[in-house]
Scaffold this motif. Structure first.
Motif, PDB file in Angstrom:
ATOM      1  N   ALA A   1      75.515  55.293 144.287  1.00 31.20           N
ATOM      2  CA  ALA A   1      76.783  55.998 144.056  1.00 31.20           C
ATOM      3  C   ALA A   1      77.331  55.733 142.654  1.00 31.20           C
ATOM      4  O   ALA A   1      77.818  56.625 141.986  1.00 31.20           O
ATOM      5  CB  ALA A   1      77.789  55.593 145.108  1.00 31.20           C
ATOM      6  N   SER A   2      77.274  54.472 142.212  1.00 29.63           N
ATOM      7  CA  SER A   2      77.758  54.172 140.855  1.00 29.63           C
ATOM      8  C   SER A   2      76.682  53.416 140.094  1.00 29.63           C
ATOM      9  O   SER A   2      76.710  52.189 140.045  1.00 29.63           O
ATOM     10  CB  SER A   2      79.018  53.302 140.904  1.00 29.63           C
ATOM     11  N   PRO A   3      75.751  54.126 139.507  1.00 27.51           N
ATOM     12  CA  PRO A   3      74.697  53.424 138.779  1.00 27.51           C
ATOM     13  C   PRO A   3      75.295  52.617 137.619  1.00 27.51           C
ATOM     14  O   PRO A   3      76.207  53.104 136.948  1.00 27.51           O
ATOM     15  CB  PRO A   3      73.803  54.560 138.266  1.00 27.51           C
ATOM     16  N   PRO A   4      74.818  51.386 137.443  1.00 31.75           N
ATOM     17  CA  PRO A   4      75.413  50.521 136.411  1.00 31.75           C
ATOM     18  C   PRO A   4      74.937  50.882 135.008  1.00 31.75           C
ATOM     19  O   PRO A   4      74.227  50.111 134.370  1.00 31.75           O
ATOM     20  CB  PRO A   4      74.928  49.128 136.826  1.00 31.75           C
ATOM     21  N   LEU A   5      75.300  52.045 134.566  1.00 31.52           N
ATOM     22  CA  LEU A   5      74.976  52.429 133.183  1.00 31.52           C
ATOM     23  C   LEU A   5      76.005  53.436 132.699  1.00 31.52           C
ATOM     24  O   LEU A   5      76.674  54.090 133.510  1.00 31.52           O
ATOM     25  CB  LEU A   5      73.548  52.965 133.046  1.00 31.52           C
ATOM     26  N   SER A   6      76.111  53.516 131.386  1.00 28.21           N
ATOM     27  CA  SER A   6      77.109  54.424 130.828  1.00 28.21           C
ATOM     28  C   SER A   6      76.525  55.835 130.758  1.00 28.21           C
ATOM     29  O   SER A   6      75.315  56.035 130.854  1.00 28.21           O
ATOM     30  CB  SER A   6      77.489  53.969 129.419  1.00 28.21           C
ATOM     31  N   ARG A   7      77.429  56.788 130.531  1.00 23.97           N
ATOM     32  CA  ARG A   7      76.997  58.176 130.388  1.00 23.97           C
ATOM     33  C   ARG A   7      76.020  58.320 129.220  1.00 23.97           C
ATOM     34  O   ARG A   7      75.049  59.041 129.292  1.00 23.97           O
ATOM     35  CB  ARG A   7      78.271  59.013 130.170  1.00 23.97           C
ATOM     36  N   ARG A   8      76.309  57.578 128.164  1.00 24.93           N
ATOM     37  CA  ARG A   8      75.423  57.690 127.000  1.00 24.93           C
ATOM     38  C   ARG A   8      74.026  57.171 127.292  1.00 24.93           C
ATOM     39  O   ARG A   8      73.022  57.766 126.929  1.00 24.93           O
ATOM     40  CB  ARG A   8      76.018  56.922 125.812  1.00 24.93           C
ATOM     41  N   HIS A   9      73.970  56.053 128.013  1.00 20.74           N
ATOM     42  CA  HIS A   9      72.647  55.516 128.364  1.00 20.74           C
ATOM     43  C   HIS A   9      71.895  56.481 129.276  1.00 20.74           C
ATOM     44  O   HIS A   9      70.678  56.631 129.179  1.00 20.74           O
ATOM     45  CB  HIS A   9      72.787  54.144 129.035  1.00 20.74           C
ATOM     46  N   PHE A  10      72.650  57.131 130.140  1.00 16.33           N
ATOM     47  CA  PHE A  10      72.013  58.117 131.027  1.00 16.33           C
ATOM     48  C   PHE A  10      71.424  59.263 130.191  1.00 16.33           C
ATOM     49  O   PHE A  10      70.279  59.672 130.379  1.00 16.33           O
ATOM     50  CB  PHE A  10      73.050  58.642 132.030  1.00 16.33           C
TER      51      PHE A  10
ATOM     52  N   GLN B   1      60.024  54.247 137.769  1.00 16.41           N
ATOM     53  CA  GLN B   1      59.984  52.828 137.398  1.00 16.41           C
ATOM     54  C   GLN B   1      60.986  52.544 136.267  1.00 16.41           C
ATOM     55  O   GLN B   1      61.743  51.573 136.323  1.00 16.41           O
ATOM     56  CB  GLN B   1      58.569  52.496 136.946  1.00 16.41           C
ATOM     57  N   GLU B   2      60.992  53.414 135.298  1.00 14.16           N
ATOM     58  CA  GLU B   2      61.927  53.246 134.169  1.00 14.16           C
ATOM     59  C   GLU B   2      63.376  53.299 134.653  1.00 14.16           C
ATOM     60  O   GLU B   2      64.233  52.551 134.200  1.00 14.16           O
ATOM     61  CB  GLU B   2      61.710  54.355 133.135  1.00 14.16           C
ATOM     62  N   TRP B   3      63.618  54.202 135.581  1.00 17.22           N
ATOM     63  CA  TRP B   3      64.989  54.348 136.103  1.00 17.22           C
ATOM     64  C   TRP B   3      65.412  53.073 136.834  1.00 17.22           C
ATOM     65  O   TRP B   3      66.518  52.574 136.670  1.00 17.22           O
ATOM     66  CB  TRP B   3      65.072  55.567 137.027  1.00 17.22           C
ATOM     67  N   ARG B   4      64.508  52.536 137.640  1.00 17.66           N
ATOM     68  CA  ARG B   4      64.810  51.302 138.390  1.00 17.66           C
ATOM     69  C   ARG B   4      65.131  50.165 137.435  1.00 17.66           C
ATOM     70  O   ARG B   4      66.062  49.405 137.639  1.00 17.66           O
ATOM     71  CB  ARG B   4      63.609  50.915 139.252  1.00 17.66           C
ATOM     72  N   LYS B   5      64.319  50.098 136.390  1.00 22.09           N
ATOM     73  CA  LYS B   5      64.500  49.019 135.400  1.00 22.09           C
ATOM     74  C   LYS B   5      65.864  49.165 134.715  1.00 22.09           C
ATOM     75  O   LYS B   5      66.626  48.215 134.588  1.00 22.09           O
ATOM     76  CB  LYS B   5      63.386  49.128 134.357  1.00 22.09           C
ATOM     77  N   LEU B   6      66.163  50.372 134.360  1.00 28.83           N
ATOM     78  CA  LEU B   6      67.407  50.639 133.640  1.00 28.83           C
ATOM     79  C   LEU B   6      68.639  50.362 134.502  1.00 28.83           C
ATOM     80  O   LEU B   6      69.673  49.920 134.010  1.00 28.83           O
ATOM     81  CB  LEU B   6      67.416  52.112 133.192  1.00 28.83           C
ATOM     82  N   THR B   7      68.530  50.623 135.773  1.00 33.37           N
ATOM     83  CA  THR B   7      69.723  50.534 136.632  1.00 33.37           C
ATOM     84  C   THR B   7      69.732  49.267 137.487  1.00 33.37           C
ATOM     85  O   THR B   7      70.547  49.129 138.387  1.00 33.37           O
ATOM     86  CB  THR B   7      69.808  51.758 137.559  1.00 33.37           C
ATOM     87  N   LYS B   8      68.804  48.362 137.205  1.00 33.20           N
ATOM     88  CA  LYS B   8      68.790  47.090 137.948  1.00 33.20           C
ATOM     89  C   LYS B   8      70.051  46.311 137.596  1.00 33.20           C
ATOM     90  O   LYS B   8      70.302  46.053 136.430  1.00 33.20           O
ATOM     91  CB  LYS B   8      67.540  46.292 137.549  1.00 33.20           C
ATOM     92  N   SER B   9      70.868  45.988 138.618  1.00 30.16           N
ATOM     93  CA  SER B   9      72.087  45.278 138.240  1.00 30.16           C
ATOM     94  C   SER B   9      71.831  43.779 138.173  1.00 30.16           C
ATOM     95  O   SER B   9      70.903  43.277 138.679  1.00 30.16           O
ATOM     96  CB  SER B   9      73.228  45.587 139.189  1.00 30.16           C
TER      97      SER B   9
END
Ligand code: GTP
Length: 366
Positions: A286-295, A358-366
């Motif tokens: 619901a709230s991925p731990p990344l900013s809009r810019r990183h997305f 895999q990249e997405w998981r890595k990026l959003t791993k809190s």
């Protein structure tokens, strides 16, 4: 007995060129003028982002979606049954929005099938061109001949071409785009536009409201089986494509989002026009731990490989969902009415679903 043949308008054009923008305009005009429209939308991937958008902005329209494949190839067999279902609702017109990698000529051909003749007929093909990027397609897709051929055919078989996104190009580019279209299709109506703001007659000229058709039927005592179709004021090209009645076969209803939290990729079709084009869908927390810019960086970081992306992400005020769109190199965010689970879809050449996941998981791993 109602016997009139239902006209079909086909909207074609590459990924992100503005087909849905045009569709929304046409539906608005139809609503305001009492025209009953049934819509068939097609997405190469599993997720029907445009269907959500169109459903949420239109009332009293019948919308069918065929997902996970292209109507001009892998899903061609579903066209007739779907058209048949839509025709049963007796709309004044059926509008088909093709995928960005579809060859509209295949759809015209499908309308020659015996099952559909006499029920629906091809009215016209309108191709929307992203004028900002259209001149670059040959070099961007030089390794994918089939895709280049499809993009050419989208222009060549069109009755009307809309040179869209005129706000993003110089006068010089405008002239070049017009030359390119004219070389491929000298006889079509060619209309420059911003956000597909074109005269509705470009699509609807010659289409008669059902109530008017019925009146004509009862007055004349003869069936209006051949719809009256005054010539379009702008020059239209109809030679070289079937003129008979068209139809479509069975479709699969728009897929509800699955529970999978990560990605799915469409199967390539060796014979189809979209060859190496793949889609990947991701359903974040619901709230991925990344900013809009990183997305945005995550999506655009793939260069030309990601041709198109869209979805609903929680980057509005207070985590509100917003509609996200990437077309060409441009990112756009707009307010959304959508209240479901966040997701986004990427469409591109040879996208590797497992790697992106895999990249997405890595990026959003809190
Ligand atoms: N600047 C600008 N943006 C536009 C114009 N027309 C459409 N867009 C934007 O381009 C993006 C793609 O528009 P759509 O109408 O969704 O394109 P589409 O062809 O339906 O896309 P797909 O069906 O996904 O291939 C959206 O972000 C639109 O807001 C235009 O004339 N100018």
């Amino acid at each position: 007995m109602e016997q009139s043949v239902i006209p079909v308008i086909v909207l074609s054009g590459f990924l992100g060129s503005g087909k849905t923008t045009l569709l929304l305009r046409l539906l608005k005009h139809a609503n305001e003028n009492g025209l009953r429209v049934s819509v068939l939308m097609n997405e190469v991937g599993k997720v029907d982002v445009d269907g959500v958008l169109v459903s949420s902005s239109t009332a009293n329209q019948i919308i069918e979606s065929i997902t996970e494949g292209c109507l001009c190839c892998t899903k061609k067999s579903e066209l007739a049954s779907c058209l048949e279902r839509l025709a049963l609702q007796r709309p004044d017109v059926i509008v088909i929005e093709l995928t960005g990698v579809a060859n509209p000529e295949e759809i015209a051909e499908a309308m020659t099938e015996p099952a559909v003749i006499g029920k629906v007929a091809l009215h016209r093909i309108i191709t929307v061109l992203d004028a900002e990027h259209a001149l670059d397609y040959n070099s961007i897709f030089s390794s994918d001949r089939e895709l280049i051929r499809t993009l050419r055919r989208q222009i060549e078989v069109a009755d009307a071409v809309i040179a869209n996104k005129a706000d993003l190009i110089s006068d010089r580019t405008k002239v070049k785009v017009e030359q390119m279209v004219r070389e491929r299709n000298p006889g079509c109506a060619l209309v420059p536009a911003i956000r597909c703001d074109v005269p509705p007659d470009l699509a609807f000229a010659g289409i008669v409201r059902l109530s008017v058709k019925q009146l004509a039927f009862s007055r004349m005592g003869t069936p209006t089986s051949e719809r009256s179709s005054p010539p379009l004021k702008l020059s239209l090209k109809s030679a070289g494509r079937p003129q008979q009645e068209a139809i479509l076969v069975n479709s699969q209803p728009a897929q509800a989002q699955t529970n999978q939290s990560v990605s799915s990729s469409s199967q390539p079709d060796s014979s189809g026009s979209y060859s190496r084009v793949r889609t990947v869908a991701i359903y974040p927390e619901a709230s991925p731990p990344l900013s809009r810019r990183h997305f945005e960086d995550f999506i655009t970081g793939r260069g030309n490989r990601c041709l198109r992306a869209k979805g609903y992400m929680p980057f509005g005020t207070g985590g509100k969902l917003m509609l996200f769109q990437l077309a060409g190199r441009r990112v756009e965010w707009s307010p959304a009415n959508y209240e479901g689970r966040p997701y986004f879809v990427m469409i591109g050449i040879d996208l590797n679903a497992a790697q992106i996941e895999q990249e997405w998981r890595k990026l959003t791993k809190s």
